[in-house]
Enzyme design. Structure first.
Site, short mmCIF file in Angstrom:
data_model
loop_
_atom_site.label_atom_id
_atom_site.label_comp_id
_atom_site.label_asym_id
_atom_site.label_seq_id
_atom_site.Cartn_x
_atom_site.Cartn_y
_atom_site.Cartn_z
N ASN A 1 0.86 -1.18 0.00
CA ASN A 1 0.00 0.00 0.00
C ASN A 1 0.89 1.22 0.00
O ASN A 1 1.40 1.64 1.04
CB ASN A 1 -0.90 -0.02 1.25
N LYS B 1 3.05 0.94 3.39
CA LYS B 1 2.83 -0.23 4.25
C LYS B 1 2.91 -1.48 3.38
O LYS B 1 2.45 -1.47 2.24
CB LYS B 1 1.45 -0.18 4.91
N ARG C 1 -2.72 -2.01 -3.40
CA ARG C 1 -3.95 -1.26 -3.13
C ARG C 1 -3.94 -0.02 -4.03
O ARG C 1 -2.96 0.75 -4.02
CB ARG C 1 -3.98 -0.84 -1.66
N LEU D 1 -14.78 3.49 10.47
CA LEU D 1 -14.43 4.74 11.15
C LEU D 1 -12.95 4.69 11.53
O LEU D 1 -12.57 4.09 12.54
CB LEU D 1 -15.29 4.92 12.41
N ARG E 1 -10.97 15.74 7.41
CA ARG E 1 -11.87 16.07 6.30
C ARG E 1 -13.25 16.44 6.82
O ARG E 1 -13.74 15.83 7.77
CB ARG E 1 -12.00 14.88 5.35
N GLU F 1 -13.59 0.10 15.97
CA GLU F 1 -13.19 -1.11 16.69
C GLU F 1 -12.89 -0.83 18.15
O GLU F 1 -13.02 -1.71 19.00
CB GLU F 1 -11.92 -1.71 16.04
N GLU G 1 -7.76 -5.18 5.58
CA GLU G 1 -7.73 -4.93 4.13
C GLU G 1 -6.59 -5.68 3.46
O GLU G 1 -6.72 -6.14 2.33
CB GLU G 1 -7.60 -3.43 3.87
P1 AMP Z 1 -7.34 3.70 11.30
O1 AMP Z 1 -7.26 4.69 10.18
O2 AMP Z 1 -8.37 2.65 11.07
O3 AMP Z 1 -6.00 3.15 11.70
O4 AMP Z 1 -7.87 4.51 12.58
C1 AMP Z 1 -7.06 5.46 13.20
C2 AMP Z 1 -7.89 6.28 14.14
O5 AMP Z 1 -8.55 5.44 15.08
C3 AMP Z 1 -7.02 7.19 15.00
O6 AMP Z 1 -6.81 8.41 14.36
C4 AMP Z 1 -7.84 7.35 16.22
O7 AMP Z 1 -8.60 8.51 16.08
C5 AMP Z 1 -8.77 6.18 16.26
N1 AMP Z 1 -8.58 5.33 17.45
C6 AMP Z 1 -7.66 4.36 17.68
N2 AMP Z 1 -7.83 3.83 18.91
C7 AMP Z 1 -8.87 4.46 19.48
C8 AMP Z 1 -9.56 4.35 20.74
N3 AMP Z 1 -9.18 3.50 21.67
N4 AMP Z 1 -10.61 5.16 20.95
C9 AMP Z 1 -11.00 6.04 20.02
N5 AMP Z 1 -10.41 6.19 18.84
C10 AMP Z 1 -9.36 5.41 18.55
#
Ligand code: AMP
Length: 606
Positions: A7, A14, A81, A199, A231, A324, A379
């Site tokens: 990616n 990555k 990707r 999210l 965003r 998650e 992914e």
């Molecule tokens: P990702 O793009 O899927 O890796 O998600 C990254 C985002 O997940 C980070 O910018 C955080 O805002 C959020 N995140 C990670 N751990 C937590 C948590 N324990 N509680 C709330 N948000 C989290």
């Protein structure tokens, strides 16, 4: 078999070496902060600081290091990707020079992503020149969205000239977690209506109806929809002119502001990281409290809207870093949704801790009609699996039998009770013509279908009688009647509109049953084995001359030992593609546009 998944993004690279069957990872690599102070980190604990910033240099170092580390590991292929697949790609594809050219041509639609994805592809094809490379597109899964969901209400000429439409992103993740949800619920994805909420740093939500994406919140670019880290998501486009007049900001500056300085970061003035926002909101920071409210209000709005789009929902799935990990966001998103059948179990919600071994959690009360799930997205594994599938198909030649095509006119299937009312108690249908499907016939009898706008007379009844009333019309008929009917497979009439139908002895208003038939192929179980498909798979069929075929995507497979091999399309489709009953189709091997191989004449069914 191991697949290298790459990616190549603008600020990070990555990579992972994954066994697509077991999901086991042998090595992972991350190169972060490429624009600032880049370092290379391997999952085996080694790190290498990069001597220069910039994407090209990082790619070279990453790929050389990977090749060295993988000298003893046999790789079967490389999966890349790619963010934007435009109209051209509705599934994964083996990369050729032509495909590279197509990805490059899509760069104006994703200027921040496709050019860097392409640099990754070019560098990796050079470094691992003896391997097959595959592109997996973020947009592909959403190609199934109906036109009504894809289309912006803009002047038609502009839309056509510039390819303006909603494409949607995060497709690999939405598809992966929806499939995991179906497995967890021990159901077939094709029976479920699922809302998936991805999210993470970027956020999007998708409506997945019976296995197919029918709506998603990101649009032509990943800027539309939910509030994200930096965003804005949905805004009024009038903002561009307003800001230019009021503050002198150029279009470029507004775009940068919307992409990089808005969302959680913009509202809070502090951070794009949900953890920081949550902590500060708890401590009373009013800006972070508002950021949280705007974020979850938007998400709730989309969940409600997508439930309406699908006429109900069976599962709501949360994934991505925020989905998650944050019980608070999940709570805010789905509390007070009892009205749509989703009842949260707070204790489970707060207790969920996903792990590699426990990648799915549920947080609904037992009587909740809707399942509330948290699913770890992966992914990279999804990409590795797509590559594996294409590798397995590499040596196939299309020696499948050709499929006769029939164009179906509008018709009605009626129950005994309805026929009694329309034609008199105990009335028996008269066979006008036997149809190609064994035991099926067109009757002499017809009915009149009444819509709010118009009436269609002489709609042929097909026999034998069935357990549910069902009237199958074309899109043109729907507009004529003034009824908006969904595209459905035969027999699936729940949540479809009804209408009044009239016969010589009386009339009935059916509560549901009016559908636009999903184009489909009937086949026997033996033929299904030969074609390598199962009941209710969705495939692609090329109809017409091998040199200039018309490709029908989204063709449903129906298998029964009562069937005879035949593809059914409706009159609109037949007219648009100039296809008549008696023409022939051939199943394309990979289900993707552009992969049709010429059928062999000797395999024609005579
Ligand atoms: P990702 O793009 O899927 O890796 O998600 C990254 C985002 O997940 C980070 O910018 C955080 O805002 C959020 N995140 C990670 N751990 C937590 C948590 N324990 N509680 C709330 N948000 C989290």
């Amino acid at each position: 078999m191991n697949i290298l998944v790459l990616n190549a993004g603008s600020s990070s690279i990555k990579a992972a070496v994954i066994n697509p069957i077991s999901g086991k990872r042998f090595l992972e690599l991350t190169a972060d902060n490429l624009l600032d102070q880049p370092t290379l980190q391997f999952s085996d604990g080694t790190t290498t600081p990069l001597s220069k910033t910039g994407h090209e240099h990082a790619l070279k170092v990453c790929l050389t290091a990977l090749e060295e580390k993988l000298s003893d590991t046999k790789l079967a292929g490389v999966g890349h990707r790619v963010v934007h697949g435009g109209e051209a790609f509705d599934g994964p594809v083996r990369i050729t020079d032509e495909v590279e050219g197509q990805i490059a041509a899509l760069s104006p639609l994703a200027p921040l992503h496709n050019p860097v994805n392409l640099s990754g592809i070019r560098a990796a094809r050079k470094q691992f020149s003896d391997l097959d490379h595959f592109a997996i597109f973020d947009t592909a899964f959403h190609q199934s969205m109906p036109r009504r969901a894809k289309t912006y209400a803009l002047p038609k000429e502009l839309i056509e000239q510039y390819g303006i439409r909603r494409y949607g992103f995060h497709g690999t993740s939405h598809q992966y977690v929806a499939q995991r949800a179906a497995e967890y619920l021990q159901n077939d994805l094709r029976n479920l209506r699922i809302i998936t909420c991805h999210l993470g740093n970027g956020c999007s939500v998708a409506a997945i109806e019976f296995g197919r994406s029918v709506e998603t919140s990101m649009g032509m670019t990943p800027l539309e929809g939910l509030v994200m880290g930096t965003r804005s998501g949905d805004i009024d486009p009038g903002l561009f002119a307003y800001l230019r007049e009021q503050s002198g900001l150029s279009t470029n500056e507004v775009e940068t502001m919307l992409n990089r300085e808005s969302g959680l970061l913009g509202l809070s003035g502090k951070s794009n990281d949900m953890r920081t926002i949550l902590a500060a909101a708890t401590n009373g920071d009013p800006d972070c409290q508002l950021a949280l409210q705007v974020f979850t209000h938007r998400l709730r709005k989309y969940i409600g809207a997508y439930t309406a789009v699908m006429g109900g929902v069976d599962a709501i799935v949360f994934t991505g870093g925020i989905g998650e990990n944050s019980a608070v966001i999940r709570h805010r998103a789905v509390q007070r949704m009892d009205y749509l059948g989703a009842v949260i179990y707070e204790e489970s919600n707060t207790a969920i801790q996903l792990t590699e071994d426990q990648p799915v959690g549920e947080f609904h009360v037992r009587h909740s009609r809707v399942s509330l799930l948290v699913i770890k997205t992966d992914e990279q594994l999804a990409i590795a699996r797509d590559c594996h599938k294409l590798l397995e198909k590499a040596d196939e030649v299309n020696t499948l039998p050709v499929i006769p095509v029939a164009v179906s006119a509008r018709h009605a299937h009626l129950t005994r009770a309805t026929l009694d009312t329309l034609y008199g108690v105990g009335y028996e249908l008269t066979v006008k013509k036997w149809l190609s499907q064994p035991g099926q016939f067109a009757a002499e009898e017809t009915i009149t279908v009444v819509g709010p706008r118009n009436t269609i007379e002489r709609v042929r009844i097909l026999g034998p009688l069935r357990s549910k009333d069902q009237i199958e019309v074309s899109r043109t008929d729907e507009f004529f009647l003034g009824i908006d009917a969904p595209i459905r497979e035969s027999g699936k009439v729940a949540n479809t509109p009804g209408c009044k139908i009239i016969g010589p002895a009386g009339s009935v208003t059916i509560k549901d049953g009016l559908i636009c038939a999903w184009r489909h192929i009937h086949m026997t179980p033996a033929e299904a084995i030969q074609f390598g498909v199962q009941d209710r798979d969705v495939v692609e069929v090329a109809v017409g001359s091998p040199d200039r075929p018309v490709i029908f995507g989204n063709v449903l497979i129906r298998v029964s030992d009562q069937y005879k091999l035949e593809m059914h399309i409706d009159t609109d489709e037949g007219n648009a593609a100039e296809i008549n009953t008696g023409d022939e189709g051939v199943l394309t091997l990979t289900g993707r546009t552009g992969t049709l191989r010429k059928r062999r004449v000797e395999n024609r069914v005579v």
